[in-house]
Write a protein that holds these residues in place. Structure first.
Motif, PDB file in Angstrom:
ATOM      1  N   GLU A  47       0.961  -1.240   0.187  1.00 36.31           N
ATOM      2  CA  GLU A  47      -0.019  -0.267  -0.092  1.00 36.31           C
ATOM      3  C   GLU A  47       0.761   1.475  -0.097  1.00 36.31           C
ATOM      4  O   GLU A  47       0.495   2.329  -0.833  1.00 36.31           O
ATOM      5  CB  GLU A  47      -1.048  -0.055   1.236  1.00 36.31           C
ATOM      6  N   GLU A  48       1.946   1.320   0.968  1.00 29.97           N
ATOM      7  CA  GLU A  48       2.890   2.590   0.864  1.00 29.97           C
ATOM      8  C   GLU A  48       3.551   2.834  -0.331  1.00 29.97           C
ATOM      9  O   GLU A  48       3.557   3.734  -0.879  1.00 29.97           O
ATOM     10  CB  GLU A  48       3.967   2.257   2.065  1.00 29.97           C
ATOM     11  N   PHE A  49       4.007   1.518  -0.974  1.00 26.70           N
ATOM     12  CA  PHE A  49       4.853   1.787  -2.219  1.00 26.70           C
ATOM     13  C   PHE A  49       3.916   2.108  -3.155  1.00 26.70           C
ATOM     14  O   PHE A  49       4.491   2.731  -4.042  1.00 26.70           O
ATOM     15  CB  PHE A  49       5.384   0.208  -2.529  1.00 26.70           C
ATOM     16  N   ARG A  72       1.465   3.948  -3.364  1.00 25.60           N
ATOM     17  CA  ARG A  72       0.856   5.206  -3.127  1.00 25.60           C
ATOM     18  C   ARG A  72       2.112   6.151  -3.472  1.00 25.60           C
ATOM     19  O   ARG A  72       1.777   7.179  -4.228  1.00 25.60           O
ATOM     20  CB  ARG A  72       0.656   5.363  -1.571  1.00 25.60           C
ATOM     21  N   GLU A  73       3.385   5.712  -3.165  1.00 26.08           N
ATOM     22  CA  GLU A  73       4.249   6.850  -3.381  1.00 26.08           C
ATOM     23  C   GLU A  73       4.959   6.492  -4.823  1.00 26.08           C
ATOM     24  O   GLU A  73       5.473   7.408  -5.457  1.00 26.08           O
ATOM     25  CB  GLU A  73       5.590   6.406  -2.605  1.00 26.08           C
ATOM     26  N   HIS A  74       4.631   5.480  -5.313  1.00 32.30           N
ATOM     27  CA  HIS A  74       5.480   5.022  -6.759  1.00 32.30           C
ATOM     28  C   HIS A  74       4.382   4.259  -7.664  1.00 32.30           C
ATOM     29  O   HIS A  74       4.409   2.904  -7.890  1.00 32.30           O
ATOM     30  CB  HIS A  74       6.578   4.244  -6.673  1.00 32.30           C
ATOM     31  N   PRO A  75       3.523   5.113  -8.065  1.00 35.13           N
ATOM     32  CA  PRO A  75       2.163   4.592  -8.774  1.00 35.13           C
ATOM     33  C   PRO A  75       2.723   3.746 -10.125  1.00 35.13           C
ATOM     34  O   PRO A  75       2.080   2.910 -10.596  1.00 35.13           O
ATOM     35  CB  PRO A  75       1.039   5.638  -8.713  1.00 35.13           C
ATOM     36  N   GLY A  76       3.924   4.361 -10.630  1.00 33.29           N
ATOM     37  CA  GLY A  76       4.346   3.720 -11.865  1.00 33.29           C
ATOM     38  C   GLY A  76       5.042   2.496 -11.820  1.00 33.29           C
ATOM     39  O   GLY A  76       5.302   2.051 -13.069  1.00 33.29           O
ATOM     40  N   VAL A  77       5.273   1.839 -10.628  1.00 34.66           N
ATOM     41  CA  VAL A  77       5.822   0.743 -10.647  1.00 34.66           C
ATOM     42  C   VAL A  77       4.849  -0.392 -10.301  1.00 34.66           C
ATOM     43  O   VAL A  77       4.059  -0.247  -9.314  1.00 34.66           O
ATOM     44  CB  VAL A  77       7.023   0.739  -9.543  1.00 34.66           C
TER      45      VAL A  77
END
Length: 309
Positions: free
Chosen positions: A116-118, A120-125
């Motif tokens: 969830e955290e990832f 949110r911060e890196h939606p392109g990955v």
């Protein structure tokens, strides 16, 4: 003589390396299998060495040269993806795929929160988890199937770079009907429990760790059941089939079936299990994997002092 290759060939090669199957990789890339086969063959010609071993009815496996190329190709492709932003003097925008290994019993505790955290911060990955036991993850790191892994410090050896995220001491679980459950939170002696039936979490390296705790105390446990599932162990204990020793503890004490277990601290001072973030040796981490590391440190409450790269 200069040997030329294209970024497209490298992307195709990395897709095949991930899928270990030409047909599956072609479907994932939405290209024909002949296009993909031709690109890989041309890349092998340029590199002057086979990149895959063809295994009848078992797909493809990277050769040693193929593993080295994959490590370099991931970094090169990532740098290429960042090039337009660098030209425009913009900050890096991460994109692409990231595969992370996670030890099975750890996955229910942290994987969803980290995901969830990832995202949110890196939606392109696109972040994918590869779940398995310790030995499976060790091989996955070696073979390049994941860029890093969230796992225990069991059976790793000293060659893999790692970062300690948490140290988790062992604890005992018993059923609510067990006499020791009458005083919640009261430390119990593992030495005195040794004569009772033990439900052992029977995973590679995990079982050796738990059995080593009894050995340190000079006693031998009476193993009644072995189970490879964390929740299976808890369910057996909840139904009164024995006690168990575990490390990770859920925020609640209910099993899948709805019956509770009672966790109790161990009176003896015994070595904890370390939760680690582990990378393959001798590789430079990608920006995506560094971003994942930063989020893990935050989720586990670790001060980022020294990186594991």
């Amino acid at each position: 003589m200069t040997r030329s290759f294209t970024l497209v060939q490298l992307r195709y090669f990395c897709a095949v390396a991930e899928q270990e199957n030409m047909t599956a990789a072609a479907a994932a890339l939405n290209v024909t299998q002949s296009t993909l086969s031709s690109a890989v063959a041309q890349l092998e010609q340029v590199m002057g060495t086979p990149l895959f071993t063809r295994l009848p009815r078992r797909g493809l496996r990277l050769t040693r040269a193929g593993r080295r190329l994959r490590e370099s190709a991931l970094l090169l492709l990532e740098d290429a993806d960042q090039l337009p932003g660098a030209v425009r003097e913009e900050g890096p925008v991460l994109a692409g795929d990231l595969t992370v290994g996670v030890f099975g019993p750890l996955a229910p505790f942290r994987a969803s929160v980290i995901l969830e955290e990832f995202e949110r911060e890196h939606p392109g990955v696109t972040l994918s988890f590869l779940e398995g036991d310790q030995e499976f993850l060790r091989r996955a790191l070696r073979d390049g199937k994941c860029e890093l892994a969230l796992m225990y410090d069991l059976g790793l050896g000293g060659e893999l770079p790692r970062r300690v995220l948490r140290r988790v001491p062992p604890h005992v679980i018993v059923s609510p009907e067990h006499p020791l459950a009458a005083v919640p939170g009261q430390p119990v002696s593992l030495r005195e429990l040794a004569a009772e039936p033990l439900i052992l979490l029977d995973l590679p390296h995990s079982r050796e760790y738990y059995l080593s705790l009894f050995k340190l105390l000079g006693v031998a446990p009476r193993i009644r059941h072995r189970a490879s599932g964390y929740e299976t162990v808890r369910a057996f204990v909840a139904r009164g089939h024995g006690y168990s020793v575990l490390n990770q503890r859920l925020p609640h004490d209910l099993t899948y079936a709805g019956s509770p277990v009672v966790p109790l601290p161990v009176a003896e001072e015994l070595p904890p299990i370390e939760v680690l973030l582990v990378r393959p040796g001798g590789t430079r981490p990608t920006l995506k994997s560094k971003a994942f590391e930063e989020i893990c440190l935050r989720v586990y409450g670790v001060t980022p002092v020294v990186s594991i790269d």
